[in-house]
Enzyme design. Structure first.
Site, mmCIF file in Angstrom:
data_model
loop_
_atom_site.group_PDB
_atom_site.id
_atom_site.type_symbol
_atom_site.label_atom_id
_atom_site.label_comp_id
_atom_site.label_asym_id
_atom_site.label_seq_id
_atom_site.Cartn_x
_atom_site.Cartn_y
_atom_site.Cartn_z
ATOM 1 N N CYS A 36 1.294 -1.495 -0.312
ATOM 2 C CA CYS A 36 -0.131 -0.084 -0.127
ATOM 3 C C CYS A 36 1.376 1.398 -0.064
ATOM 4 O O CYS A 36 0.551 2.165 -0.903
ATOM 5 C CB CYS A 36 -1.109 -0.123 0.890
ATOM 6 S SG CYS A 36 -2.219 1.056 1.029
ATOM 7 N N CYS A 41 -1.732 1.207 -3.381
ATOM 8 C CA CYS A 41 -2.241 2.625 -2.870
ATOM 9 C C CYS A 41 -2.097 4.082 -3.127
ATOM 10 O O CYS A 41 -2.474 5.356 -3.403
ATOM 11 C CB CYS A 41 -3.581 2.779 -1.123
ATOM 12 S SG CYS A 41 -3.659 1.008 -1.001
ATOM 13 N N LYS A 44 -0.001 5.167 -6.147
ATOM 14 C CA LYS A 44 -0.800 5.579 -6.788
ATOM 15 C C LYS A 44 -1.998 6.489 -6.812
ATOM 16 O O LYS A 44 -2.118 7.422 -7.813
ATOM 17 C CB LYS A 44 -2.285 4.312 -6.798
ATOM 18 C CG LYS A 44 -3.021 4.108 -7.774
ATOM 19 C CD LYS A 44 -4.053 4.745 -7.147
ATOM 20 C CE LYS A 44 -4.541 3.703 -5.743
ATOM 21 N NZ LYS A 44 -5.257 2.421 -6.358
ATOM 22 N N TYR A 172 -9.471 -3.656 -10.951
ATOM 23 C CA TYR A 172 -9.746 -2.237 -10.644
ATOM 24 C C TYR A 172 -7.993 -1.649 -10.844
ATOM 25 O O TYR A 172 -7.463 -0.593 -11.295
ATOM 26 C CB TYR A 172 -9.772 -1.642 -9.203
ATOM 27 C CG TYR A 172 -8.915 -2.236 -7.746
ATOM 28 C CD1 TYR A 172 -7.913 -1.406 -7.274
ATOM 29 C CD2 TYR A 172 -8.993 -3.885 -7.195
ATOM 30 C CE1 TYR A 172 -7.413 -1.794 -6.721
ATOM 31 C CE2 TYR A 172 -7.538 -4.220 -6.977
ATOM 32 C CZ TYR A 172 -6.867 -3.159 -6.032
ATOM 33 O OH TYR A 172 -5.919 -4.061 -5.772
ATOM 34 N N GLU A 176 -7.299 1.776 -13.095
ATOM 35 C CA GLU A 176 -6.843 3.654 -12.798
ATOM 36 C C GLU A 176 -5.584 3.874 -13.706
ATOM 37 O O GLU A 176 -5.732 4.623 -13.481
ATOM 38 C CB GLU A 176 -6.667 2.814 -10.910
ATOM 39 C CG GLU A 176 -7.760 2.347 -10.118
ATOM 40 C CD GLU A 176 -6.840 2.463 -8.300
ATOM 41 O OE1 GLU A 176 -7.970 2.213 -7.880
ATOM 42 O OE2 GLU A 176 -6.434 2.139 -8.537
ATOM 43 N N HIS A 439 -27.741 21.012 -1.587
ATOM 44 C CA HIS A 439 -28.413 21.577 -2.572
ATOM 45 C C HIS A 439 -26.947 22.530 -2.936
ATOM 46 O O HIS A 439 -27.094 23.893 -2.644
ATOM 47 C CB HIS A 439 -28.954 22.110 -3.439
ATOM 48 C CG HIS A 439 -29.429 22.381 -5.036
ATOM 49 N ND1 HIS A 439 -29.712 21.885 -6.164
ATOM 50 C CD2 HIS A 439 -29.519 23.611 -5.591
ATOM 51 C CE1 HIS A 439 -30.082 21.754 -7.229
ATOM 52 N NE2 HIS A 439 -29.875 23.155 -7.019
ATOM 53 N N GLU A 444 -27.088 14.875 -3.547
ATOM 54 C CA GLU A 444 -27.903 15.380 -2.974
ATOM 55 C C GLU A 444 -28.792 14.148 -4.285
ATOM 56 O O GLU A 444 -29.954 14.129 -3.943
ATOM 57 C CB GLU A 444 -27.882 16.977 -3.141
ATOM 58 C CG GLU A 444 -29.293 16.626 -5.416
ATOM 59 C CD GLU A 444 -28.640 18.287 -5.238
ATOM 60 O OE1 GLU A 444 -30.437 18.746 -5.114
ATOM 61 O OE2 GLU A 444 -28.344 19.161 -5.705
#
Length: 505
Positions: A36, A41, A44, A172, A176, A439, A444
């Protein structure tokens, strides 16, 4: 306790166990931090940040900013990444030292159930409890010329930026890197043996990502795979071909690349650990077999993280390590709950997901409501971006409990982290509908969903089910769901699924 592996799970377990009074030694053969921090991670995400400036510069002009022509410098990014990784590694070392953990920079292997040998100096160490946290390594299926490819372990340290990048795989990791390198300026081609990208994710999300990447100029070669890599004679055609790699696919495709990233997944890192000498059982994939408490078949040996191949995410490894240390040394036993684990894919835009996919929910529950909305964010009203975001909520009709949420939009990773709290607490769709919207935001749209886009109901088998995914050429529906029967309810009002080219009032 002796810990083999200084990644996320091992480091957490060592620190917590030491805090409970255990005498702890940890061996790491490479760098503290594991996949990681060192080659996963963290670097990346830094590269992802760099890649997003490309769109930001273009969008800034639409919002009135006048900028000089930006120029990307690959060596500067690599150097910045290296500085941060070095800083983090130092912090991990300091943290272990301050916690009283003795760190040894050496590969360690098992000699028996209580003995570990350090290969650097040959020392043998006896320990009452042993924890294996060696993580995973890139999986490389055999084909001709595979040595010419690189893995995700290598791509962060390339000396030259790849102008033409071919990626094998479409999980993934592949998606990525495809997104970020395309945004940095690479000509990217993804070769995928499946009929779509991101196997295992919700079907609508998979389709949205494939469409988005195609719009961005990333070429997807589906139902194909890499067959051979070749390096042409560097003296033929001049020196400009010295770094060229010719790629041949199983379907006869021919590509030219500067680099070929092999992203076919990862396998548990258990080779030559001495597991057989200690009597530790492994699965067919090489993973260490453990129970719910991370204990192997050998009572004093445990395993956490990717090496046990349960749920391969960094936060899961950390929690497994913490649970192990508390349970064995802290006299407060607890186990990791793997239900509703949120995850993110840092594609462009991001994916955030938690809970069941639509197909999983339909297979497990008698009646399922699907709330789904596609929309263009407010920013697109100025920039003219035609790419749609996707929000999808899966609900159990009988209890109104939310079973899964899937997002393909900017900041999806941050949204899914918070939404996972609600899912884990048993939130219902009524709970979501009762929340006042903020908003204008992407979030939302989730609380604004009032009517299901579609309902799948097997409680009444008198009428056939109409699925959201069309049947294939044989008449069967995805993943064997073509035999389900029940009621289908169409959207009840216009706007249940919208594509608002202009901002909502």
């Amino acid at each position: 306790m002796f810990v083999i592996g200084g990644g996320s799970g091992g480091i957490r377990a060592a620190r917590v166990a030491s805090g409970h009074g255990a005498k702890v030694m940890l061996a790491e053969e490479y760098r503290l931090g594991g996949t990681c921090v060192i080659r996963g991670c963290v670097p990346k995400k830094l590269f992802v940040y760099a890649s997003r400036f490309s769109d930001t510069f273009d969008e800034a002009a639409e919002f009135g900013w006048r900028l000089s022509v930006p120029r990307f410098d690959w060596p500067s990014l690599v150097a910045a990444k290296d500085r941060e990784i070095t800083r983090l590694e130092g912090l991990y070392g300091t943290g272990q030292e301050s916690a009283g953990v003795e760190v040894v920079r050496s590969r360690a292997v098992l000699e028996d159930a209580h003995t570990v040998r350090l290969l650097k100096d040959g020392r043998r160490v006896r320990a009452r409890t042993i924890l294996i946290a060696t993580g995973a390594r890139p999986e490389l299926p055999p084909f001709d010329g595979i040595e010419l490819g690189i893995t995700s372990d290598d791509i962060f340290d390339l000396k030259t930026f790849p102008r033409k990048l071919v990626i094998g795989g479409a999980g993934y990791i592949a998606m990525e890197f495809a997104g970020l390198f395309a945004a940095l300026g690479s000509d990217v081609t993804v070769v995928c043996r499946g009929s779509n990208v991101l196997r295992g994710f919700d079907e609508d999300v998979r389709q949205a990502v494939a469409a988005s990447y195609t719009i961005r100029g990333i070429k997807l070669m589906l139902c194909d795979s890499i067959r051979r890599l070749e390096r042409p004679d560097e003296h033929v055609g001049g020196g400009d071909r010295a770094g060229r790699i010719d790629v041949t696919t199983e379907q006869g495709g021919r590509l030219v690349a500067d680099q070929v990233l092999l992203a076919f997944g990862r396998s548990p890192n258990t080779t030559s650990l001495g597991l057989d000498r200690a009597g530790v059982k492994t699965g067919t994939d090489g993973s260490i077999v453990v129970d719910a408490s991370s204990r192997t078949n050998v009572p004093n040996i445990y395993a956490v993280g990717d090496v046990s191949n349960r749920f391969n995410l960094t936060p899961v490894a950390i929690r497994e390590g913490h649970a192990f240390a508390d349970s064995v040394f802290g006299e407060k036993a607890w186990q990791v709950d793997y239900s509703n684990v949120p995850t993110a894919v840092f594609s462009n835009p991001e994916i955030g997901t938690v809970g069941l996919t639509e197909l999983e929910a339909r297979a497990q529950y008698h009646a399922v409501d699907v709330y789904k909305v596609r929309f263009r964010p407010l920013k697109a009203a100025v920039t003219g971006d035609c790419q749609a975001s996707l929000l999808k909520v899966i609900v159990d009709c009988e209890t109104d409990r939310i079973l899964g949420i899937h997002i393909f939009a900017e900041e999806a990773s941050d949204m899914i982290q918070v939404l996972a709290i609600a899912i884990g607490s048993g939130a219902t769709m009524k709970d979501f509908m009762s929340v006042m919207a903020v908003h204008p935001t992407v979030g939302e749209e989730i609380v604004a969903m009032q009517t299901p886009t579609v309902r799948y109901d097997r409680r009444d088998a008198s009428t056939p089910l109409v699925p959201s995914a069309a049947p294939d050429a044989t008449g069967s529906h995805p993943k064997g769901l073509g035999t389900l029967r029940g009621r289908y309810r169409a959207p009840q009002a216009a706007g249940d699924e919208i594509d608002n080219a202009a901002p909502l009032p």
